[in-house]
Design a protein around this motif. Structure first.
Motif, short mmCIF file in Angstrom:
data_model
loop_
_atom_site.label_atom_id
_atom_site.label_comp_id
_atom_site.label_asym_id
_atom_site.label_seq_id
_atom_site.Cartn_x
_atom_site.Cartn_y
_atom_site.Cartn_z
N UNK A 335 0.84 -1.28 -0.10
CA UNK A 335 -0.26 -0.12 0.06
C UNK A 335 0.92 1.06 -0.09
N UNK A 336 0.44 2.36 -0.44
CA UNK A 336 1.24 3.45 -0.74
C UNK A 336 1.61 4.24 0.60
N UNK A 337 0.64 4.31 1.52
CA UNK A 337 1.25 4.92 2.94
C UNK A 337 2.19 3.78 3.38
N UNK A 338 2.17 2.64 3.65
CA UNK A 338 3.08 1.80 4.07
C UNK A 338 4.26 2.03 3.09
N UNK A 339 4.30 2.13 1.95
CA UNK A 339 5.62 2.39 1.31
C UNK A 339 6.45 3.61 1.43
N UNK A 340 5.53 4.57 1.58
CA UNK A 340 5.79 5.97 1.90
C UNK A 340 6.63 6.05 3.19
N UNK A 341 6.04 5.17 4.26
CA UNK A 341 6.76 5.26 5.60
C UNK A 341 7.93 4.35 5.50
N UNK A 342 8.06 3.31 4.55
CA UNK A 342 9.16 2.49 4.46
C UNK A 342 10.28 3.44 3.84
N UNK A 343 9.87 4.11 2.98
CA UNK A 343 10.98 5.01 2.33
C UNK A 343 11.53 6.00 3.31
N UNK A 344 10.62 6.33 4.18
CA UNK A 344 11.04 7.53 5.22
C UNK A 344 12.08 6.54 6.25
N UNK A 345 11.52 5.57 6.49
CA UNK A 345 12.71 4.69 7.32
C UNK A 345 14.22 4.52 6.61
N UNK A 346 14.02 4.31 5.48
CA UNK A 346 15.46 4.19 4.61
C UNK A 346 16.13 5.72 4.72
N UNK A 347 15.27 6.58 4.51
CA UNK A 347 16.06 7.80 4.87
C UNK A 347 16.66 8.20 6.08
N UNK A 348 15.87 7.66 6.99
CA UNK A 348 16.70 7.85 8.48
C UNK A 348 17.94 6.75 8.76
N UNK A 349 17.62 5.90 7.98
CA UNK A 349 18.84 4.68 8.38
C UNK A 349 19.97 5.15 7.35
N UNK A 350 19.71 5.87 6.33
CA UNK A 350 21.00 6.41 5.47
C UNK A 350 21.56 7.58 6.05
N UNK A 351 20.73 8.31 6.76
CA UNK A 351 21.35 9.60 7.45
C UNK A 351 22.27 9.21 8.51
#
Length: 439
Positions: A335-351
């Motif tokens: 689902x789009x909301x779940x994928x959006x949250x997942x991408x935000x998690x990756x952003x945090x992990x990358x930073x």
């Protein structure tokens, strides 16, 4: 962080195995100033902070559980008997009544949970529960157990029982701790859910080979998540992810772009970093459009929207380094909301890590410190708690939560978790424990 203390006052015992009777004691266990052994002795009709047991079976349990106790996280589903035997203090058994205490590692700390034990047929009723788990640093936990272990071994030496099974087992643990290669193997065995030398050799070797490709930090996240899902311990799923299609992007920001908080719990560091990034963006409290999130990750909005997750539910999502600072994101949410949250998690992990580290980024459902950081970062970045509570205006009904989820483009579960974690609504723990146990 809290401190664990285990104290013994040696006592005489009438009968039993030599090692057990030699280490009979009034034993107390504290987390800071809270007694986990506070109990009512039904026969003696007393309430006290120590309990009459033998320290030997407890020391044997600590020694035999050492690697998994320190490195095996809580599974996402109700833990099975094998997991519980190495994380629940009651497994020390040997005919003694032990408090309901659970030790759960998250990679940085040990979380201590405790519940009351009021069984009417038991002579000892444990009275103390922890309303919330207490965190002990991994090194602090190890030092506390080691001090207890040394006191028990010294008692056995004094009683001319130096060649006990405990002494032999603890010597093996110490030998492994002194060998970096053994530590690497024992830690990975534990993350895969195996006791020392019980993981199939072929599977362990395959897992160790992945470590050189994806990095030890990523493997420590992926191994327990994949193992807990029921997949084979050789981690063949990692190879499937490596060969899978993905969303390729070149992040438009570096970890050095924000000043990171270097101390505190994972969620405290995450909230600080999320707010720092929002300040850098010039958007302190408003909703974050998809295009802004995608731009930060350097991915195409069209590719992110049209991404189709592989058939079957994967227990993990990954971001794989390519060349020229590129990452291939392989999400798992449909689902789009779940994928959006997942991408935000990756952003945090990358930073949170250096761009010089060519390692995989891993996102799972486990409660390790890295996953806690990711979830807290994504929640605060997409739905800042101050903005959320301002939007709700004191209305925490299901309708209001649904409206807030739509406003910030996150799931209702994310909104509920934010309110729980910040104390606006309350979580009802299972008698001070992280999962349901038999009474």
């Amino acid at each position: 962080m809290a401190e664990l203390r285990i104290n013994t006052k040696w006592m005489a015992a009438a009968s039993g195995e030599p090692e057990v009777t030699a280490t009979a004691a009034l034993l107390d266990m504290y987390v800071d100033n809270i007694s986990l052994t506070r109990n009512q002795d039904i026969w003696a009709e007393t309430v006290r902070d120590n309990v009459f047991v033998s320290a030997y079976p407890l020391a044997m349990w600590f020694a035999s559980s050492w690697w998994r106790l320190n490195h095996e996280p809580l599974p996402t589903q109700q833990p099975g008997h094998d997991w519980r035997m190495v994380h629940e203090l009651g497994a020390a058994n040997h005919g003694f009544v032990w408090p309901r205490v659970i030790f759960i590692p998250d990679g940085e700390a040990i979380h201590v949970w405790a519940g009351t034990s009021m069984m009417p047929d038991q002579s000892v009723q444990y009275l103390q529960a922890l309303e919330v788990p207490r965190m002990i640093t991994l090194s602090g936990f190890q030092q506390s157990v080691e001090r207890f272990m040394h006191s028990v071994l010294a008692r056995l030496d004094a009683k001319e029982l130096a060649g006990s099974n405990l002494a032999h087992l603890w010597t093996l643990v110490q030998e492994d701790l002194a060998d970096p290669d053994a530590v690497r193997r024992r830690k990975l065995e534990a993350e895969l859910g195996f006791d020392p030398e019980e993981c199939p050799e072929q599977a362990l070797d395959a897992a160790l080979q992945w470590e050189s490709q994806i990095g030890d930090a990523a493997l420590s996240e992926l191994a327990p998540a994949i193992a807990a899902s029921g997949a084979t311990p050789d981690l063949a799923l990692i190879g499937q992810l490596a060969g899978a299609g993905g969303i390729v992007g070149t992040p438009d920001i570096s970890p050095d772009s924000i000043a990171h908080l270097e101390h505190g719990a994972p969620w405290e560091r995450a909230i600080h970093d999320a707010r720092a990034l929002r300040h850098l963006m010039g958007n302190v409290g408003g909703p974050v459009p998809d295009c802004s999130l995608h731009d930060l990750l350097g991915i195409s909005s069209e590719a992110a929207t049209n991404w189709s997750a592989p058939v079957g539910r994967s227990p993990v999502a990954v971001a794989i380094p390519l060349n020229d600072h590129q990452l291939k994101f392989v999400p798992r949410r449909r689902n789009l909301a779940g994928r959006r949250f997942e991408l935000a998690r990756f952003l945090g992990e990358y930073l949170r890590s250096s761009t010089r580290e060519a390692r995989w980024l891993a996102s799972t459902d486990l409660s390790t410190s890295r996953q806690k950081y990711q979830r807290a970062f994504a929640a605060e970045f997409l739905c800042p708690i101050d903005s959320l509570t301002s939007f709700l205006g004191g209305d925490f009904s299901s309708y209001a939560i649904e409206e807030a989820a739509a406003e910030f483009d996150v799931s209702e579960q994310t909104v509920t978790s934010l309110l729980l974690n910040n104390g606006y609504i309350h979580h009802h723990w299972t008698d001070g424990l992280p999962y349901r146990m038999a009474a």
